[in-house]
Design an enzyme around this catalytic site. Structure first.
Site, short mmCIF file in Angstrom:
data_model
loop_
_atom_site.label_atom_id
_atom_site.label_comp_id
_atom_site.label_asym_id
_atom_site.label_seq_id
_atom_site.Cartn_x
_atom_site.Cartn_y
_atom_site.Cartn_z
N ARG A 123 0.83 -1.21 0.00
CA ARG A 123 0.00 0.00 0.00
C ARG A 123 0.86 1.25 0.00
O ARG A 123 0.57 2.20 -0.71
CB ARG A 123 -0.97 0.02 1.20
CG ARG A 123 -1.97 1.17 1.10
CD ARG A 123 -2.91 1.25 2.30
NE ARG A 123 -4.00 2.19 2.05
CZ ARG A 123 -3.95 3.51 2.29
NH1 ARG A 123 -2.85 4.05 2.76
NH2 ARG A 123 -4.98 4.28 2.03
N CYS A 124 1.92 1.24 0.78
CA CYS A 124 2.81 2.40 0.83
C CYS A 124 3.40 2.72 -0.54
O CYS A 124 3.66 3.88 -0.87
CB CYS A 124 3.97 2.15 1.80
SG CYS A 124 3.50 2.04 3.54
N MET A 125 3.65 1.68 -1.35
CA MET A 125 4.34 1.86 -2.62
C MET A 125 3.41 2.21 -3.77
O MET A 125 3.82 2.21 -4.93
CB MET A 125 5.11 0.58 -2.98
CG MET A 125 6.24 0.26 -2.03
SD MET A 125 7.29 -1.09 -2.62
CE MET A 125 6.14 -2.47 -2.61
#
Length: 407
Positions: A396-398
């Site tokens: 999700r962060c990426m």
């Protein structure tokens, strides 16, 4: 005409996503300056790129359009005037104390005729040894000779979720927690102002990088077309959530409620999405360590300002109430084992990217949490993360969704 941004949930089928392929900025990480650059370790670039390419190949195999931050930023410099303005703004925020060095860097960047090459360089940072030799005749030049960089690298850029975030048809250009990351939001400013795909397309800006209190995209979750969740965390201030809520209501977006999740100011938690993500209509991944002390506040539009209420109930009941569900299932990172939970949360076991209802992308290195999600009926797509995870971020962060199908 379809809008360039359409994100009304965390789980609608993902159609278009923004990423950044790790680049030379990772090779400018040094052990002595890791804390300054918000890293705990130094990823091996070649392997990190292979892992990231595997991630994007997986997304494309699901018919998801993958856009790259570095390409969009380069394509946003549509005139020479805008290009020069970008370089001057970048240099103004690069904290170059020596006027001589600043002039040399400006000359170098202006001399790069290929916009993509120039953007890559601004992301990578610049070592002093890269500059043409110049006479160190100021006190600043002489005193700061030991620090190896003229411009710090931006190694956190492959976490595209944070510098700006999409919600509804709008975007927040975020004020970041650390000075080293505030420069990242310059790219978003130019993309949404000047890129042919976004500029002039009436994209509401719901938070600006000039705001004085911090907010980051990892704390911003679109739970439904009516409900936004924002973490009060190490990286996001409570005051920012009030500003965001007021801006959303003033802009006339569909969101009716903003839920503030107070997860505490801890490096290990960092953002809401490192401890809590939505993976299906009624399923959520969660790190059990936050449950006991979690405070949730609801913010709605009042007749005279905002109505803010502390929700006195369990997280399950709060989610049911605002998402109009009879029940929800919390899939706990690491299960009931506190050691496994802590280890797998540190390796982003809770940081799932949902690409369709009940279908997610996860790191393969969190077997306990992954098995629990599968047992809950969730379809998992695995990617390796031995190097990418060193930056403390997961799938999700990426990824920054730009378009999701409505549900």
């Amino acid at each position: 005409m379809s809008r360039p941004i359409n994100v009304n949930s965390e789980i609608g089928k993902l159609k278009t996503v923004l990423v950044h392929r790790p680049g030379a900025e990772l090779e400018n990480l040094m052990p002595d300056y890791l804390e300054r650059l918000l890293f705990d370790d130094i990823p091996y670039l070649e392997q990190a790129q292979k892992e990231h390419d595997g991630f994007t190949d997986l997304l494309r195999s699901k018919d998801i359009e993958v856009l790259y931050l570095e390409d969009l930023a380069a394509e946003s410099l549509v005139t020479e005037e805008i290009r020069v303005k970008f370089i001057d703004q970048y240099l103004e925020e690069a904290n170059i104390r020596s006027t001589t060095a600043k002039a040399k860097v400006r000359e170098m960047l202006l001399g790069m005729k290929d916009n993509r090459e120039m953007i890559d360089k601004t992301m990578a940072g610049m070592q002093k040894v890269e500059l043409p030799q110049y006479e160190m005749n100021s006190l600043t030049d002489m005193v700061e000779t030991d620090y190896p960089f003229v411009i710090d690298p931006m190694p956190n850029l492959y976490f595209t979720r944070d510098p700006f975030a999409t919600m509804g048809h709008g975007v927040t250009l975020n004020r970041m927690y650390a000075e080293t990351r505030n420069r990242e939001t310059i790219y978003g400013e130019y993309i949404f102002a000047h890129h042919p795909r976004f500029g002039g397309q009436d994209v509401p800006v719901l938070y600006t990088r000039e705001d004085t209190t911090r907010i980051e995209g990892g704390d911003e979750l679109v739970l439904s077309k009516d409900v936004l969740a924002v973490g009060i965390s190490q990286r996001t201030d409570a005051a920012s959530i009030e500003k965001l809520a007021q801006n959303i209501f003033d802009a006339g977006l569909d969101f009716k409620t903003v839920l503030g999740f107070n997860i505490g100011e801890y490096r290990k938690f960092m953002h809401l999405d490192t401890v809590f993500t939505m993976i299906d209509y009624d399923k959520f991944s969660i790190h059990p360590e936050i449950e006991g002390d979690l405070e949730v506040y609801s913010i709605t539009k009042g007749t005279d300002g905002l109505n803010i209420v502390r929700e006195e109930d369990t997280l399950e009941h709060i989610l049911c109430k605002y998402l109009n569900l009879d029940k929800v299932q919390l899939v706990r990172c690491g299960g009931a084992n506190i050691t496994a939970a802590a280890r797998e949360q540190w390796n982003d076991g809770s940081n799932t990217l949902t690409i369709a209802p009940g279908e997610v992308v996860v790191y393969d290195r969190n077997p306990i949490t992954n098995k629990l999600m599968e047992e809950a009926g969730v379809k998992l797509n695995y990617i390796p993360g031995s190097e990418l995870v060193r930056g403390r971020g997961g799938p999700r962060c990426m990824s920054m969704p730009l378009v999701r199908e409505d549900i």
